[in-house]
Structure formats: C-alpha cells, structure tokens
Design an enzyme around this catalytic site. Structure first.
Site, PDB file in Angstrom:
ATOM      1  N   GLY A 209      -8.376  -6.904  -7.410  1.00  0.00           N
ATOM      2  CA  GLY A 209      -9.733  -7.453  -7.443  1.00  0.00           C
ATOM      3  C   GLY A 209      -9.992  -8.342  -6.238  1.00  0.00           C
ATOM      4  O   GLY A 209      -9.267  -8.272  -5.252  1.00  0.00           O
ATOM      5  N   ASN A 210     -11.023  -9.152  -6.304  1.00  0.00           N
ATOM      6  CA  ASN A 210     -11.294 -10.097  -5.223  1.00  0.00           C
ATOM      7  C   ASN A 210     -11.971 -11.343  -5.790  1.00  0.00           C
ATOM      8  O   ASN A 210     -12.254 -11.418  -6.981  1.00  0.00           O
ATOM      9  CB  ASN A 210     -12.129  -9.440  -4.117  1.00  0.00           C
ATOM     10  CG  ASN A 210     -13.451  -8.927  -4.643  1.00  0.00           C
ATOM     11  OD1 ASN A 210     -14.292  -9.696  -5.071  1.00  0.00           O
ATOM     12  ND2 ASN A 210     -13.616  -7.601  -4.638  1.00  0.00           N
ATOM     13  N   TYR A 211     -12.237 -12.319  -4.927  1.00  0.00           N
ATOM     14  CA  TYR A 211     -12.700 -13.632  -5.385  1.00  0.00           C
ATOM     15  C   TYR A 211     -14.205 -13.723  -5.653  1.00  0.00           C
ATOM     16  O   TYR A 211     -14.715 -14.794  -5.925  1.00  0.00           O
ATOM     17  CB  TYR A 211     -12.337 -14.697  -4.347  1.00  0.00           C
ATOM     18  CG  TYR A 211     -10.861 -14.973  -4.253  1.00  0.00           C
ATOM     19  CD1 TYR A 211     -10.169 -15.440  -5.364  1.00  0.00           C
ATOM     20  CD2 TYR A 211     -10.172 -14.779  -3.057  1.00  0.00           C
ATOM     21  CE1 TYR A 211      -8.809 -15.703  -5.283  1.00  0.00           C
ATOM     22  CE2 TYR A 211      -8.817 -15.042  -2.969  1.00  0.00           C
ATOM     23  CZ  TYR A 211      -8.147 -15.502  -4.081  1.00  0.00           C
ATOM     24  OH  TYR A 211      -6.811 -15.765  -4.016  1.00  0.00           O
TER      25      TYR A 211
END
Ligand code: CTP
Length: 406
Positions: A209-211
């Site tokens: 995923g990512n932030y």
C-alpha cells in the site's frame, strides 16, 4: 429571496428559546417557504403548538401517530419532502440524540431520515454548552455535514452571561437564505473522483500500500457536491468519509477494482478527477494462506503491472469530457507533471511536491501548481479545503471552454 417555494422542516426542542422559533416560522413563511413544524414532547411545555400551526398554516407534528385518528406520520416521507431541516432551539439532549442516533421521538427520527441539509441552532446554559459531551456531540454533527448555527453570547435564561443564546431568528433565516443562494456552478454536472491508496494483496493478512489518506480527494468531492455536482467518489481504503451526505461513495481495495469502477462509470461522467495514489504494481499471485516464515528461504514476490486508470480514461475521453490528474513528485516536478499530462491525455494536472513543507500525504494543507497544456498557475500553501476550491475554480473554467469547443 432564495427561500421562495422551499420546503423547510422546523424542529423545536424543549428550551426557553422555543418562544423565538415562532418568529423564525413567521419569517420563513414570509420569505415564501413552506414550513412543517415538528416538536419534541418537551417543546410543548415551552410553546403552544397552536401558535406554530397557525403561523405555519400546517398542523404541528409531534407524535408518531395522531391520537384520535390513528394516522401515522411518516418520518421517511417528511425527510424526502424537505429541502432543509432546521432544529431551533436544539437542546443539549436533542443534540446528543442526533449525534448518536437515539431516535425516540418524531424529530430525531425525521432527522435520521432527512436527505436534505440540516441546520442546528443550539441553545442552552453556558456550562452545558461548554461541557465536553456537548462539544463532542456538536463536533459529531459537524462531521456528518450538518451546519451548526453558533449560539451567540449574552444573557441567558439563567441570567448568567455567556455563550449559549440561540441565534436570532433573522440570522437563522439569513444562514438558510445564503445557503440556497450560493452559486452552484456545477449543477447538472456528473463528477467522478478517485481518492486514497490502493491495497494490493499479498496474502490474507498482508498487502502493498502507500501513505495516502484520501484527504485531498474527499475535500474535492465535498466541494464539488457543494457546488451542485452529482458526485461519485471511488475510494481506496481510508479512515474518512465525505462531509456532504449527497456524495456517493464506492469503496474499493485494489487498483484493478478501482479501474473496473472507473471504466464502467466514465461514459456518464462530465469531469473525472484522479487524486488516488494507485499502486503501479500488484503481486502476480495472491497466496490463499498466510505466508509462513521459512528457516532458510526468503520469499520473493513477483509483481505485475496494474492498469493505468487515468491513461485508460484518457484514451476513452470524448470531446467535452474533462480529465484531471494529480502528480506527487519529489524531483523535476514540472517536467514530470507535464509529461504525465501528455502521456495520459489529461486536460489538467495538479502537481504537488514532497519538497514543499505542508504538502503531500496525511497533512491538512497542500501547495499546488495547476498545469494545463498552455498555462501553469502556482498557489501558496493552503488548507486542503481551500485547495479543493482552487482546483474546482480551474476545472469550472476549463469546463466552460470545453462547452464552447463542443
Ligand atoms: N494513476 C492512475 N492509475 C495508475 C497510476 C496513476 O489513475 N495506475 C493516476 C493518479 O491518480 C494520478 C496520475 O495518474 O492522477 C499520476 O499518478 P502517478 O502515480 O504520479 O503517475 P505514474 O504514471 O504512476 O508515474 P510515476 O512513475 O511517477 O509513479
């Protein structure tokens, strides 16, 4: 007056300020609005229903059933009938019930069914107003997209002086009037927004995923809805929800799911705004059982390319449709953004740089530059809410041009 012909529910709860609501009803009727009064049982201790039914020209509703006829009052029909609902005065108790869905009377039940914007004018003693429970409940109502008409400071029914006096009826009417007269330049437009991260599953407990928190995309979706657009928000996993209840949210997890939703809806979209931080790659295979730690072997994850949603929409775009992308860059910002604008056949790209303090993931602020094919506009650091306004101003301008090109 923009209230002419509007259907307005006035909800009255049991507080001294209920006497002022008679004036509120009178002023709304004078402005051309149709008013339906709903009172809580306690409100009737403070003001007589006959006064209000005479002023509004409609019988006051207070119970679920009319005792002598057995007629059922449908909170669902009332909720659909209303263009707006105003709860004035709103006591601490009713605010608490509204915030927590305690639907034990006709007023709160109708509130829960209302699709229209809701305005709440609190009125209570200053200590009740300042209590953490009231503060929290008012914040909850705000988070649902309700409009709080702040109480004024002054002498209260207790003769104490402080904040808690219900706003004057004239000012409540003004708040409603300015809400309805606000320009709604995107009325009739269908806007699709992508937001948040995507999660690409590795196994049942892990993902890539990512932030991204989705804050920017949600702010844009809310602002587009405020400007009158019909908004669909295709959202990756986030902890937030839109403030505007009319925004339709479609929750997805992976880039592939986001792609499928976008493609199936793009045909009926006028403006697509791609704020999502889409993972470019996904694991080629998703393990159906949790991958266990091996003694000697380090697992390798083979990745495959995800579809580029913005580029796919860029290929399908018809004249008159507007496609807006985002570029979060760390270096060669302008060149990278312009390259994406070309490559994905976008009409506009909003660039933000991780080198700017206050821009990027998780912050409540952003600093953007908006590129079209022939112009660039740089903005100072602003709240994401203000940035959403700037972006939609640019899009509205482009939409006018697209209309001319049609
Ligand atoms: N985008 C998309 N689908 C993807 C990747 C990106 O729709 N698979 C969209 C984003 O929502 C954004 C724009 O394309 O509006 C640019 O995203 P970005 O990740 O910066 O672009 P990439 O093409 O992935 O370029 P980079 O090499 O910088 O990651």
């Amino acid at each position: 007056m923009s209230l002419n012909g509007k259907h307005i529910i006035v909800g009255i709860t049991g507080g001294i300020a209920a006497y002022k609501t008679a004036t509120l009803v009178r002023l709304l009727v004078k402005s051309g609005a149709e008013v339906q009064v709903i009172m809580t049982p306690n409100a009737k201790e403070f003001i007589c229903p006959v006064t209000l039914s005479t002023l509004s020209g409609k019988p006051v509703i207070s119970e679920f059933f009319t005792a002598n006829t057995g007629q059922w009052h449908s909170h669902v029909d009332l909720g659909l009938w209303a263009d707006a609902m105003v709860v004035a005065p709103a006591t601490a108790s009713t605010i608490g019930k509204m915030a927590n869905g305690i639907a034990d009377n006709m007023l709160v039940t109708t509130y829960l069914s209302a699709k229209a914007p809701v305005f709440v004018a609190p009125a209570m003693d200053l200590d009740m107003m300042a209590h953490p429970s009231t503060t929290r409940n008012i914040a909850l109502l705000r988070s649902y997209g309700n409009h709080i008409i702040e109480p004024a400071e002054g002498e209260l029914a207790s003769h104490l002086i402080g904040k808690g006096r219900m706003e004057e009826p004239e000012n409540i009417v003004k708040a409603l009037d300015s809400f309805f007269s606000e320009r709604r330049p995107l009325a009739g437009k269908r806007v699709m927004v992508t937001a948040g991260p995507t999660y690409e599953r590795i196994d049942p407990v892990r993902f890539i995923g990512n932030y991204s928190t989705g804050k920017m995309g949600y702010a844009i979706a809310d602002e587009a809805a405020r400007r009158g657009a019909t908004v669909t928000l295709i959202s990756g996993p986030t902890a937030i929800r839109p403030k505007e209840p009319q925004v339709e949210v479609i929750d997805v997890e992976s880039a592939r799911q986001m792609y499928d939703q976008c493609i199936s809806r793009f045909g009926e979209t006028d403006i697509a705004i791609m704020t999502a931080a889409v993972a470019d790659y996904a694991p080629a295979e998703v393990a159906d059982k949790k991958i266990k730690r091996e003694k000697d072997e380090i697992p390798q994850i083979t990745l495959v390319k995800n579809p580029d949603i913005a580029a796919a929409l860029g290929k399908e775009k018809r004249p008159g449709q507007i496609l807006v992308g985002f570029a979060l860059e760390t270096n060669d910002e302008s060149a990278n953004a312009l390259d994406k604008l070309e490559r994905k056949n976008l009409d506009m790209i909003v660039m933000n740089s991780l080198r700017d303090a206050g821009a990027g993931f998780g912050t409540d602020t952003n600093k953007i530059t908006v590129f079209t094919r022939d112009a660039a506009k740089e903005y100072p650091l602003k709240s994401k809410q203000e940035v959403a306004c700037d972006i939609l101003d640019n899009i509205a301008q482009a939409a006018d041009c697209a209309q001319c090109d049609k």
